[in-house]
Write a protein that holds these residues in place. Structure first.
Motif, PDB file in Angstrom:
ATOM      1  N   GLY A 280       0.796  -1.226   0.000  1.00  0.00           N
ATOM      2  CA  GLY A 280       0.000   0.000   0.000  1.00  0.00           C
ATOM      3  C   GLY A 280       0.826   1.271   0.000  1.00  0.00           C
TER       4      GLY A 280
ATOM      5  N   ASP B 281      -0.785   8.467  -5.879  1.00  0.00           N
ATOM      6  CA  ASP B 281      -1.256   7.306  -6.633  1.00  0.00           C
ATOM      7  C   ASP B 281      -0.445   7.064  -7.902  1.00  0.00           C
TER       8      ASP B 281
ATOM      9  N   ILE C 262      -4.525  -2.330  -2.316  1.00  0.00           N
ATOM     10  CA  ILE C 262      -5.594  -1.340  -2.177  1.00  0.00           C
ATOM     11  C   ILE C 262      -6.708  -1.823  -1.251  1.00  0.00           C
ATOM     12  N   PHE C 263      -7.168  -3.055  -1.466  1.00  0.00           N
ATOM     13  CA  PHE C 263      -8.361  -3.546  -0.778  1.00  0.00           C
ATOM     14  C   PHE C 263      -8.089  -4.616   0.280  1.00  0.00           C
TER      15      PHE C 263
ATOM     16  N   HIS D 159     -12.562  11.592  -5.595  1.00  0.00           N
ATOM     17  CA  HIS D 159     -12.188  11.565  -4.180  1.00  0.00           C
ATOM     18  C   HIS D 159     -12.416  12.904  -3.491  1.00  0.00           C
TER      19      HIS D 159
ATOM     20  N   ILE E 145      -7.583   1.207 -11.322  1.00  0.00           N
ATOM     21  CA  ILE E 145      -7.535   0.956  -9.885  1.00  0.00           C
ATOM     22  C   ILE E 145      -7.819   2.218  -9.075  1.00  0.00           C
ATOM     23  N   SER E 146      -7.327   3.378  -9.529  1.00  0.00           N
ATOM     24  CA  SER E 146      -7.546   4.614  -8.769  1.00  0.00           C
ATOM     25  C   SER E 146      -9.007   5.021  -8.771  1.00  0.00           C
TER      26      SER E 146
ATOM     27  N   SER F 235     -11.531   2.978  -9.025  1.00  0.00           N
ATOM     28  CA  SER F 235     -12.217   2.023  -8.154  1.00  0.00           C
ATOM     29  C   SER F 235     -11.979   2.347  -6.680  1.00  0.00           C
ATOM     30  N   GLU F 236     -10.745   2.694  -6.358  1.00  0.00           N
ATOM     31  CA  GLU F 236     -10.402   3.045  -4.979  1.00  0.00           C
ATOM     32  C   GLU F 236     -11.202   4.254  -4.504  1.00  0.00           C
ATOM     33  N   SER F 237     -11.317   5.258  -5.358  1.00  0.00           N
ATOM     34  CA  SER F 237     -12.046   6.475  -4.991  1.00  0.00           C
ATOM     35  C   SER F 237     -13.540   6.213  -4.861  1.00  0.00           C
TER      36      SER F 237
ATOM     37  N   ALA G 133     -14.205   4.488  -1.571  1.00  0.00           N
ATOM     38  CA  ALA G 133     -14.044   5.417  -0.450  1.00  0.00           C
ATOM     39  C   ALA G 133     -15.224   6.374  -0.333  1.00  0.00           C
TER      40      ALA G 133
END
Length: 333
Positions: free
Chosen positions: A11, A44, A139-140, A225, A263-264, A266-268, A271
């Motif tokens: 991470g 990121d 990330i997860f 985000h 991936i970014s 999806s991460e946002s 969140a």
């Protein structure tokens, strides 16, 4: 120890702290929307690029031991369900780029391998690979990463099984024309030095191709985000919309990217309140069913089989998405 590996090594939270301190030293308030967006983008981009460099090098090195001819020999030794399982597993050590999966699929088909075996490989190769496992873990967390890969393999094996039982061999084009691959798909090297050099070439070639998508993805992720209202995400892709998974799948299909490129986003989304299944089904759709790969695939299979292939993938991805939605609390706790 496991938490340290996930947070600090994969991470790279140390990098987040470092970039935050650097931006603060330059007078930027990282708690503000603009400062937070810049911080998110810088952190990121560096993190994903570093992970891409390491992962592609490792994957390319592993691939050097599995050239197409050797893969054909491995697959030709088994028949039926075991062959489809091996084909799906073999897909996890191939390049994550679908443009390299399709030429391999063509080679397997012309070599006389059963259609179900070749399609298990074709589904698995871009959907789940070593890069997916490591990047999703970063990330997860490892539980989600392992479940994602396992369910992806299930979709690949089930898809190959269905296609094989439909007996659609007549849907393969009789005269297969070579499709140029945009990846470094060279033959296996025989010496250690050649393997390492080839792996470095794969890293540079992949980075040149993927980096613009990383920048775009991280920029979109930064906007989500820091600028998109959380209530809007929840209403559209969260618990208030039971059709969020379906929406995410069909939103992901037109995109041309890979797991590094989405991936970014999806991460946002996660969140901001999007459901886990929505986020992961979006990633699966992007990596497996991008329009460029479908256009390339149309050159070697007929429309009926292409429709069956897409239908199986879409259905499988949607089911995976709802599975993660139902058991979200189990995976995120």
């Amino acid at each position: 120890m496991g938490t340290f590996i996930q947070n600090q090594i994969l991470g790279m939270l140390w990098l987040k702290t470092l970039t935050g301190k650097m931006l603060t030293a330059f007078g930027l308030d990282i708690e503000s929307r603009i400062g937070g967006s810049v911080h998110f983008f810088l952190y990121d981009v560096i993190k994903i690029t570093l992970l891409l460099f390491v992962l592609i090098f490792i994957i390319s090195y592993i691939q050097s031991f599995f050239p197409p001819e050797r893969s054909k020999k491995i697959l030709s030794r088994c028949k039926g369900f075991p062959a489809r399982v091996i084909a799906a597993l073999l897909g996890t050590v191939t390049s994550f780029c679908s443009c390299s999966s399709i030429p391999l699929f063509m080679g397997f088909t012309t070599a006389g391998l059963p259609l179900g075996v070749t399609f298990s490989f074709l589904i698995s190769s871009p959907m789940v690979d070593f890069a997916s496992l490591i990047l999703l873990t970063s990330i997860f967390g490892w539980k989600i990463a392992i479940a994602y890969v396992v369910l992806g393999l299930v979709v690949a094996i089930a898809g190959g099984t269905i296609i094989e039982h439909l007996h659609m061999e007549d849907q393969i084009e009789m005269f297969l024309t070579p499709v140029k691959c945009c990846c470094s798909c060279s033959k296996a090297k025989t010496t250690q030095k050649q393997r390492l050099v080839s792996s470095m070439h794969s890293v540079t070639d992949t980075l040149k191709k993927v980096f613009p998508y990383i920048l775009l993805s991280v920029a979109v992720g930064a906007v989500i985000h820091n600028w998109i209202p959380e209530n809007w995400i929840i209403n559209t892709l969260g618990v208030k919309n039971p059709l969020g998974v379906i929406l995410a799948v069909f939103a992901g299909i037109p995109m041309y990217s890979d797991i590094f490129g989405c991936i970014s986003i999806s991460e946002s989304l996660l969140a901001k309140g999007a459901l886990l299944g929505v986020v992961l089904s979006f990633m699966m759709a992007v990596t497996t069913l991008s329009l460029p790969s479908l256009i390339m695939l149309k050159k070697v299979i007929k429309t009926k089989l292409l429709v069956v292939f897409v239908s199986i993938c879409v259905t499988g991805i949607i089911l995976v998405g709802y599975f993660f939605n139902v058991f979200q609390t189990l995976f995120l706790n």
